[in-house]
Design a protein around this motif. Sequence first.
Motif, PDB file in Angstrom:
ATOM      1  N   SER A 118       0.697  -1.132   0.088  1.00 46.32           N
ATOM      2  CA  SER A 118       0.033   0.057   0.107  1.00 46.32           C
ATOM      3  C   SER A 118       0.747   1.112  -0.034  1.00 46.32           C
ATOM      4  CB  SER A 118      -0.926  -0.068   1.219  1.00 46.32           C
ATOM      5  OG  SER A 118      -0.245  -0.038   2.460  1.00 46.32           O
ATOM      6  N   GLY A 119       0.339   2.339   0.210  1.00 51.00           N
ATOM      7  CA  GLY A 119       1.154   3.629   0.137  1.00 51.00           C
ATOM      8  C   GLY A 119       0.823   4.243  -1.135  1.00 51.00           C
ATOM      9  N   THR A 120       2.006   5.017  -1.536  1.00 45.05           N
ATOM     10  CA  THR A 120       2.046   5.655  -2.963  1.00 45.05           C
ATOM     11  C   THR A 120       2.820   4.906  -3.824  1.00 45.05           C
ATOM     12  OG1 THR A 120       1.882   7.683  -1.642  1.00 45.05           O
ATOM     13  CG2 THR A 120       2.436   7.896  -3.845  1.00 45.05           C
ATOM     14  N   ILE A 121       2.393   4.959  -5.197  1.00 44.19           N
ATOM     15  CA  ILE A 121       3.188   4.412  -6.483  1.00 44.19           C
ATOM     16  C   ILE A 121       3.689   5.539  -6.832  1.00 44.19           C
ATOM     17  CG2 ILE A 121       3.330   3.382  -8.645  1.00 44.19           C
ATOM     18  CD1 ILE A 121       0.705   1.907  -7.821  1.00 44.19           C
ATOM     19  N   ASP A 122       5.397   5.731  -6.453  1.00 40.37           N
ATOM     20  CA  ASP A 122       5.906   7.106  -6.789  1.00 40.37           C
ATOM     21  C   ASP A 122       6.436   6.981  -8.244  1.00 40.37           C
ATOM     22  OD1 ASP A 122       7.536   9.304  -6.789  1.00 40.37           O
ATOM     23  OD2 ASP A 122       9.079   8.473  -5.354  1.00 40.37           O
ATOM     24  N   ASN A 152      -4.790   2.426  -2.856  1.00 41.21           N
ATOM     25  CA  ASN A 152      -5.888   2.957  -2.768  1.00 41.21           C
ATOM     26  C   ASN A 152      -5.839   4.552  -3.229  1.00 41.21           C
ATOM     27  OD1 ASN A 152      -5.095   4.194  -0.440  1.00 41.21           O
ATOM     28  ND2 ASN A 152      -6.268   3.189   0.978  1.00 41.21           N
ATOM     29  N   GLY A 153      -6.801   5.313  -3.173  1.00 41.96           N
ATOM     30  CA  GLY A 153      -6.863   6.622  -3.608  1.00 41.96           C
ATOM     31  C   GLY A 153      -7.002   6.739  -5.139  1.00 41.96           C
ATOM     32  N   SER A 154      -6.571   7.863  -5.607  1.00 41.39           N
ATOM     33  CA  SER A 154      -6.949   8.208  -7.091  1.00 41.39           C
ATOM     34  C   SER A 154      -6.018   7.426  -7.955  1.00 41.39           C
ATOM     35  CB  SER A 154      -6.812   9.717  -7.181  1.00 41.39           C
ATOM     36  OG  SER A 154      -5.601  10.216  -6.757  1.00 41.39           O
ATOM     37  N   MET A 155      -5.986   7.528  -9.169  1.00 40.43           N
ATOM     38  CA  MET A 155      -5.110   7.044 -10.221  1.00 40.43           C
ATOM     39  C   MET A 155      -4.088   7.931 -10.051  1.00 40.43           C
ATOM     40  SD  MET A 155      -5.067   4.608 -12.893  1.00 40.43           S
ATOM     41  CE  MET A 155      -4.365   4.510 -14.308  1.00 40.43           C
ATOM     42  N   GLN A 187      -7.659  -1.201  -4.676  1.00 45.60           N
ATOM     43  CA  GLN A 187      -8.913  -0.433  -3.875  1.00 45.60           C
ATOM     44  C   GLN A 187      -8.846   0.929  -4.351  1.00 45.60           C
ATOM     45  OE1 GLN A 187      -8.559  -0.891   0.170  1.00 45.60           O
ATOM     46  NE2 GLN A 187      -8.243  -3.006   0.193  1.00 45.60           N
ATOM     47  N   PHE A 188      -7.978   1.321  -5.566  1.00 46.96           N
ATOM     48  CA  PHE A 188      -8.100   2.699  -6.304  1.00 46.96           C
ATOM     49  C   PHE A 188      -9.465   3.100  -6.538  1.00 46.96           C
ATOM     50  CE2 PHE A 188      -3.718   1.089  -7.808  1.00 46.96           C
ATOM     51  CZ  PHE A 188      -3.015   2.080  -7.369  1.00 46.96           C
ATOM     52  N   SER A 189      -9.862   4.269  -6.440  1.00 49.29           N
ATOM     53  CA  SER A 189     -11.146   4.895  -6.442  1.00 49.29           C
ATOM     54  C   SER A 189     -11.239   6.043  -7.104  1.00 49.29           C
ATOM     55  CB  SER A 189     -11.870   5.099  -5.166  1.00 49.29           C
ATOM     56  OG  SER A 189     -10.986   5.856  -4.178  1.00 49.29           O
ATOM     57  N   GLY A 190     -12.368   6.615  -7.258  1.00 45.81           N
ATOM     58  CA  GLY A 190     -12.654   7.959  -7.738  1.00 45.81           C
ATOM     59  C   GLY A 190     -12.564   7.988  -9.256  1.00 45.81           C
ATOM     60  N   ASP A 191     -12.877   9.096  -9.755  1.00 50.41           N
ATOM     61  CA  ASP A 191     -12.976   9.340 -11.207  1.00 50.41           C
ATOM     62  C   ASP A 191     -11.407   9.425 -11.971  1.00 50.41           C
ATOM     63  OD1 ASP A 191     -15.770   9.613 -10.788  1.00 50.41           O
ATOM     64  OD2 ASP A 191     -15.739  11.734 -11.775  1.00 50.41           O
ATOM     65  N   ILE A 192     -11.319   8.695 -13.037  1.00 49.47           N
ATOM     66  CA  ILE A 192      -9.976   8.958 -13.695  1.00 49.47           C
ATOM     67  C   ILE A 192      -9.945  10.157 -14.568  1.00 49.47           C
ATOM     68  CG2 ILE A 192      -8.384   7.700 -15.120  1.00 49.47           C
ATOM     69  CD1 ILE A 192      -9.534   5.099 -14.217  1.00 49.47           C
ATOM     70  N   PRO A 193      -8.924  10.914 -14.349  1.00 46.80           N
ATOM     71  CA  PRO A 193      -9.029  12.135 -15.399  1.00 46.80           C
ATOM     72  C   PRO A 193      -9.105  11.678 -17.063  1.00 46.80           C
ATOM     73  CG  PRO A 193      -7.508  12.508 -13.940  1.00 46.80           C
ATOM     74  CD  PRO A 193      -7.746  10.989 -13.498  1.00 46.80           C
ATOM     75  N   GLU A 194      -9.796  12.380 -17.768  1.00 43.28           N
ATOM     76  CA  GLU A 194     -10.021  12.355 -19.097  1.00 43.28           C
ATOM     77  C   GLU A 194      -8.680  12.115 -19.719  1.00 43.28           C
ATOM     78  OE1 GLU A 194     -12.635  12.208 -21.541  1.00 43.28           O
ATOM     79  OE2 GLU A 194     -13.271  11.549 -19.589  1.00 43.28           O
ATOM     80  N   GLY A 231     -11.278  -4.945 -10.815  1.00 44.11           N
ATOM     81  CA  GLY A 231     -11.445  -5.064  -9.587  1.00 44.11           C
ATOM     82  C   GLY A 231     -10.917  -3.944  -8.868  1.00 44.11           C
ATOM     83  N   ASN A 232     -11.238  -2.756  -9.004  1.00 43.18           N
ATOM     84  CA  ASN A 232     -10.899  -1.462  -8.151  1.00 43.18           C
ATOM     85  C   ASN A 232     -12.199  -0.810  -7.894  1.00 43.18           C
ATOM     86  OD1 ASN A 232      -7.907  -1.014  -7.821  1.00 43.18           O
ATOM     87  ND2 ASN A 232      -8.200  -1.538 -10.147  1.00 43.18           N
ATOM     88  N   LYS A 233     -12.479   0.391  -7.595  1.00 46.37           N
ATOM     89  CA  LYS A 233     -13.440   1.207  -7.260  1.00 46.37           C
ATOM     90  C   LYS A 233     -13.452   2.352  -8.032  1.00 46.37           C
ATOM     91  CE  LYS A 233     -13.543  -0.478  -2.523  1.00 46.37           C
ATOM     92  NZ  LYS A 233     -13.386  -0.305  -1.162  1.00 46.37           N
TER      93      LYS A 233
END
Length: 205
Positions: A66-70, A91-94, A112-119, A135-137
């Motif tokens: 988990s954490g951040t994909i840098d 998790n969190g945004s793309m 567990q990524f979530s939210g809208d993906i930017p255009e 299989g995300n959100k």
Amino acid sequence: MLFVHSYSLSEPDTLLKFKASLRNASHLDWEKSPKPPCNGHRSRWVGVVCMNSSVLGLQLEGMGLSGTIDVNTLTGFPNLKSLSFMNNRFNGSMPDFRKLKTLKSLYLSKNQFSGDIPENAFKGLIKMMKLYLSGNKFTGEIPSSVLDLPKLKEIKLDRNQFSGRIPDFRQTNLQVANFSNNELEGPIPVRLRRMTATMFSGECD
């Protein structure tokens, strides 16, 4: 006297810096691994994919990460072709993968990524061939920038919460497309009707 500073890191240091952005990374015992991480096409570090003694990709699957994909640190690999973080706990945004222009394959399924993906999330990734976000959100409409991936062969967006219509994919090399188990509506685009019906189950007319 003129001093020249170099801000580029070696491949081992770049990998260790990337690890520092992760949580639950006990499986990545890179600090004790032999250096350099690549010996020809053979990797000496867990989860590192090598070619010609250079880091070609990362395959860090099912490790509970988990954490951040840098992404900024990953730009230190000029030949990076493939990233797989499937079956982890991110998790969190793309993340903004647009900075990785050489990327051909991106596997983020079962997180567990979530939210809208930017255009414009995939704008400029002209070498991308495989995109797995299953299989995300993720929510909102499928970003239109997927239509700007000229070499796309496989795209899997199933088991999310995407809404709206399926874009009219025009890539002639597209072989696999899965949009099932979302909240999509409307007809299946003509160019995709040759696909297996289960790829659209539960969502389209």
